[in-house]
Design a protein around this motif. Structure first.
Motif, PDB file in Angstrom:
ATOM      1  N   ALA A 119      30.003 -28.799 -14.116  1.00  0.00           N
ATOM      2  CA  ALA A 119      31.445 -28.579 -14.122  1.00  0.00           C
ATOM      3  C   ALA A 119      32.332 -29.460 -15.902  1.00  0.00           C
ATOM      4  CB  ALA A 119      32.311 -29.095 -13.448  1.00  0.00           C
ATOM      5  N   ALA A 120      32.159 -30.678 -16.049  1.00  0.00           N
ATOM      6  CA  ALA A 120      32.447 -30.656 -17.273  1.00  0.00           C
ATOM      7  C   ALA A 120      31.746 -30.763 -18.293  1.00  0.00           C
ATOM      8  CB  ALA A 120      32.327 -33.047 -17.086  1.00  0.00           C
ATOM      9  N   ARG A 121      30.374 -30.479 -19.187  1.00  0.00           N
ATOM     10  CA  ARG A 121      29.378 -29.591 -19.193  1.00  0.00           C
ATOM     11  C   ARG A 121      30.073 -28.818 -20.188  1.00  0.00           C
ATOM     12  NH1 ARG A 121      23.490 -31.733 -17.716  1.00  0.00           N
ATOM     13  NH2 ARG A 121      23.526 -33.852 -19.059  1.00  0.00           N
ATOM     14  N   LEU A 122      30.720 -27.476 -19.249  1.00  0.00           N
ATOM     15  CA  LEU A 122      31.305 -25.950 -18.715  1.00  0.00           C
ATOM     16  C   LEU A 122      32.187 -26.572 -19.774  1.00  0.00           C
ATOM     17  CD1 LEU A 122      29.714 -24.383 -16.382  1.00  0.00           C
ATOM     18  CD2 LEU A 122      29.114 -24.288 -17.717  1.00  0.00           C
ATOM     19  N   ALA A 123      33.547 -27.091 -19.442  1.00  0.00           N
ATOM     20  CA  ALA A 123      34.746 -27.351 -19.997  1.00  0.00           C
ATOM     21  C   ALA A 123      34.383 -27.679 -21.537  1.00  0.00           C
ATOM     22  CB  ALA A 123      35.868 -28.236 -19.692  1.00  0.00           C
ATOM     23  N   HIS A 124      33.751 -28.736 -22.045  1.00  0.00           N
ATOM     24  CA  HIS A 124      33.318 -29.148 -23.487  1.00  0.00           C
ATOM     25  C   HIS A 124      33.187 -27.581 -24.082  1.00  0.00           C
ATOM     26  CE1 HIS A 124      30.881 -30.573 -26.978  1.00  0.00           C
ATOM     27  NE2 HIS A 124      32.324 -30.846 -26.461  1.00  0.00           N
ATOM     28  N   ARG A 125      32.049 -27.018 -23.509  1.00  0.00           N
ATOM     29  CA  ARG A 125      31.613 -25.548 -24.301  1.00  0.00           C
ATOM     30  C   ARG A 125      32.665 -24.447 -23.901  1.00  0.00           C
ATOM     31  NH1 ARG A 125      27.503 -24.106 -27.072  1.00  0.00           N
ATOM     32  NH2 ARG A 125      27.171 -22.065 -26.686  1.00  0.00           N
ATOM     33  N   VAL A 132      36.531 -21.966 -31.535  1.00  0.00           N
ATOM     34  CA  VAL A 132      35.516 -20.452 -32.097  1.00  0.00           C
ATOM     35  C   VAL A 132      36.415 -19.356 -31.961  1.00  0.00           C
ATOM     36  CG1 VAL A 132      33.700 -19.452 -33.052  1.00  0.00           C
ATOM     37  CG2 VAL A 132      33.792 -21.653 -32.016  1.00  0.00           C
ATOM     38  N   HIS A 133      37.129 -19.064 -30.944  1.00  0.00           N
ATOM     39  CA  HIS A 133      37.506 -16.966 -30.873  1.00  0.00           C
ATOM     40  C   HIS A 133      38.908 -17.428 -31.312  1.00  0.00           C
ATOM     41  CE1 HIS A 133      34.423 -15.130 -28.052  1.00  0.00           C
ATOM     42  NE2 HIS A 133      34.577 -16.489 -27.218  1.00  0.00           N
ATOM     43  N   ALA A 134      39.693 -18.205 -31.294  1.00  0.00           N
ATOM     44  CA  ALA A 134      41.220 -18.628 -31.724  1.00  0.00           C
ATOM     45  C   ALA A 134      40.922 -18.785 -33.553  1.00  0.00           C
ATOM     46  CB  ALA A 134      41.401 -19.855 -32.189  1.00  0.00           C
ATOM     47  N   ALA A 135      39.712 -19.575 -34.094  1.00  0.00           N
ATOM     48  CA  ALA A 135      38.980 -19.083 -35.819  1.00  0.00           C
ATOM     49  C   ALA A 135      38.679 -17.926 -36.130  1.00  0.00           C
ATOM     50  CB  ALA A 135      38.272 -19.942 -35.699  1.00  0.00           C
ATOM     51  N   GLN A 136      37.869 -17.279 -35.353  1.00  0.00           N
ATOM     52  CA  GLN A 136      37.422 -15.162 -35.254  1.00  0.00           C
ATOM     53  C   GLN A 136      38.945 -15.139 -35.692  1.00  0.00           C
ATOM     54  OE1 GLN A 136      34.436 -15.027 -32.505  1.00  0.00           O
ATOM     55  NE2 GLN A 136      33.106 -15.121 -34.122  1.00  0.00           N
ATOM     56  N   GLU A 137      39.675 -15.111 -34.502  1.00  0.00           N
ATOM     57  CA  GLU A 137      41.058 -14.395 -34.552  1.00  0.00           C
ATOM     58  C   GLU A 137      41.352 -13.974 -35.813  1.00  0.00           C
ATOM     59  OE1 GLU A 137      43.307 -14.896 -31.186  1.00  0.00           O
ATOM     60  OE2 GLU A 137      41.351 -14.398 -29.706  1.00  0.00           O
ATOM     61  N   GLN A 138      42.047 -15.117 -36.657  1.00  0.00           N
ATOM     62  CA  GLN A 138      42.025 -15.218 -37.990  1.00  0.00           C
ATOM     63  C   GLN A 138      41.309 -14.985 -39.040  1.00  0.00           C
ATOM     64  OE1 GLN A 138      45.205 -15.970 -38.417  1.00  0.00           O
ATOM     65  NE2 GLN A 138      45.339 -15.818 -35.990  1.00  0.00           N
ATOM     66  N   SER A 143      31.686 -12.539 -38.019  1.00  0.00           N
ATOM     67  CA  SER A 143      31.093 -11.557 -37.773  1.00  0.00           C
ATOM     68  C   SER A 143      29.471 -12.514 -37.411  1.00  0.00           C
ATOM     69  CB  SER A 143      30.095 -11.077 -39.188  1.00  0.00           C
ATOM     70  OG  SER A 143      29.507 -11.844 -40.469  1.00  0.00           O
ATOM     71  N   VAL A 144      29.383 -13.291 -37.110  1.00  0.00           N
ATOM     72  CA  VAL A 144      29.103 -14.236 -36.035  1.00  0.00           C
ATOM     73  C   VAL A 144      29.271 -13.820 -34.996  1.00  0.00           C
ATOM     74  CG1 VAL A 144      27.748 -16.187 -36.413  1.00  0.00           C
ATOM     75  CG2 VAL A 144      28.177 -15.951 -38.179  1.00  0.00           C
ATOM     76  N   PRO A 145      28.086 -13.865 -33.645  1.00  0.00           N
ATOM     77  CA  PRO A 145      28.982 -13.797 -32.378  1.00  0.00           C
ATOM     78  C   PRO A 145      28.872 -15.193 -31.931  1.00  0.00           C
ATOM     79  CG  PRO A 145      26.826 -12.622 -32.624  1.00  0.00           C
ATOM     80  CD  PRO A 145      26.961 -12.965 -33.546  1.00  0.00           C
ATOM     81  N   ALA A 146      30.361 -15.283 -31.294  1.00  0.00           N
ATOM     82  CA  ALA A 146      30.903 -16.872 -30.917  1.00  0.00           C
ATOM     83  C   ALA A 146      30.262 -17.602 -30.418  1.00  0.00           C
ATOM     84  CB  ALA A 146      32.390 -17.077 -30.169  1.00  0.00           C
ATOM     85  N   ALA A 150      29.480 -21.183 -32.397  1.00  0.00           N
ATOM     86  CA  ALA A 150      29.630 -22.897 -31.586  1.00  0.00           C
ATOM     87  C   ALA A 150      28.131 -23.258 -31.710  1.00  0.00           C
ATOM     88  CB  ALA A 150      29.941 -22.525 -30.114  1.00  0.00           C
ATOM     89  N   THR A 151      27.507 -23.126 -31.125  1.00  0.00           N
ATOM     90  CA  THR A 151      26.353 -23.030 -31.060  1.00  0.00           C
ATOM     91  C   THR A 151      25.839 -24.245 -32.450  1.00  0.00           C
ATOM     92  OG1 THR A 151      25.576 -22.272 -29.052  1.00  0.00           O
ATOM     93  CG2 THR A 151      23.628 -23.798 -29.885  1.00  0.00           C
ATOM     94  N   LEU A 152      25.554 -23.099 -33.348  1.00  0.00           N
ATOM     95  CA  LEU A 152      25.314 -24.303 -34.155  1.00  0.00           C
ATOM     96  C   LEU A 152      25.812 -25.281 -35.221  1.00  0.00           C
ATOM     97  CD1 LEU A 152      24.653 -20.668 -35.963  1.00  0.00           C
ATOM     98  CD2 LEU A 152      22.835 -22.467 -35.822  1.00  0.00           C
ATOM     99  N   GLY A 153      26.945 -24.960 -34.447  1.00  0.00           N
ATOM    100  CA  GLY A 153      28.508 -26.141 -34.981  1.00  0.00           C
ATOM    101  C   GLY A 153      27.935 -26.946 -34.484  1.00  0.00           C
ATOM    102  N   TRP A 154      28.147 -26.627 -33.101  1.00  0.00           N
ATOM    103  CA  TRP A 154      27.595 -27.900 -32.164  1.00  0.00           C
ATOM    104  C   TRP A 154      26.662 -29.172 -32.624  1.00  0.00           C
ATOM    105  CZ3 TRP A 154      26.314 -27.489 -26.483  1.00  0.00           C
ATOM    106  CH2 TRP A 154      26.567 -29.282 -25.732  1.00  0.00           C
ATOM    107  N   ALA A 155      25.909 -28.328 -33.020  1.00  0.00           N
ATOM    108  CA  ALA A 155      23.953 -28.568 -33.494  1.00  0.00           C
ATOM    109  C   ALA A 155      24.121 -29.775 -35.390  1.00  0.00           C
ATOM    110  CB  ALA A 155      23.296 -27.328 -33.416  1.00  0.00           C
TER     111      ALA A 155
END
Length: 195
Positions: A119-125, A132-138, A143-146, A150-155
């Motif tokens: 649950a804690a890991r999922l909350a972070h994810r 990312v979704h909030a930024a994409q809405e702006q 054009s990149v799937p969220a 998110a995974t590329l940024g996290w890495a």
């Protein structure tokens, strides 16, 4: 001493024991000794060493989510600014809580099937995806799937946090600027370029 107090003291002692002896050599006996209780007293709170480390990892993810929310509060979502602010919070968390950070990402030392840890890991994810979704809405990275963004940024950010923690960013040629804050801004620009 209250039940919850001992649990917290054991968690803090675990961090001290890990800092002193490393993750591989930290033992429940050593942790109990730091708190001044018997080895058996730890069993009232944690079934084994992995259980204690799992509780520490859960605490770490909860703290990371909390600090990330604080870092992005009031920051605009456009141009990925919240994503970059969350990246800065991540690297700062790794620097300020190095022991907790290490435990969080060592599945071989944890009860990975623990529902609280999941649950804690999922909350972070979920928070990463929310930002990312909030930024994409702006219009940022739309054009990149969220999930991919998110995974590329996290890495990239996790790698930077580990390099900084391991003091790998201190040995660089003269004139090269590897300031983590500047690099994180560059990560945001690189992700933006994917769009």
């Amino acid at each position: 001493m209250r039940h919850g107090d001992l649990r917290q003291r054991l968690l803090r002692a675990a961090e001290q024991e890990i800092m002193a002896n490393g993750l591989a050599r930290a033992s429940l006996r050593g942790i109990a000794r730091r708190v001044g209780v018997s080895h058996q007293a730890t069993a009232h709170h944690f079934e084994d060493r992995a259980g204690l480390f799992t509780a520490l990892a859960v605490e770490g993810f909860d703290l990371l989510v909390s600090r990330t929310r604080e870092a992005v509060a009031g920051v605009p979502a456009d141009r990925g600014q919240q994503v970059v602010a969350s990246a800065v919070a991540y690297v700062e968390f790794a620097a300020r809580q190095p022991t907790m950070f290490d435990v969080m990402f060592r599945p071989e030392l944890l009860h990975v099937d623990d529902p609280r840890l999941r649950a804690a890991r999922l909350a972070h994810r979920a928070l990463m995806l929310e930002l990312v979704h909030a930024a994409q809405e702006q219009g940022w990275g739309a054009s990149v799937p969220a999930e991919e963004l998110a995974t590329l940024g996290w890495a990239a950010v996790h790698g930077l946090a580990v390099l900084q923690r391991d003091a790998q960013l201190t040995v660089v040629p003269a004139g090269v600027d590897l300031d983590p804050a500047r690099l994180l801004a560059r990560v945001g620009q690189a992700l933006d370029a994917l769009a």
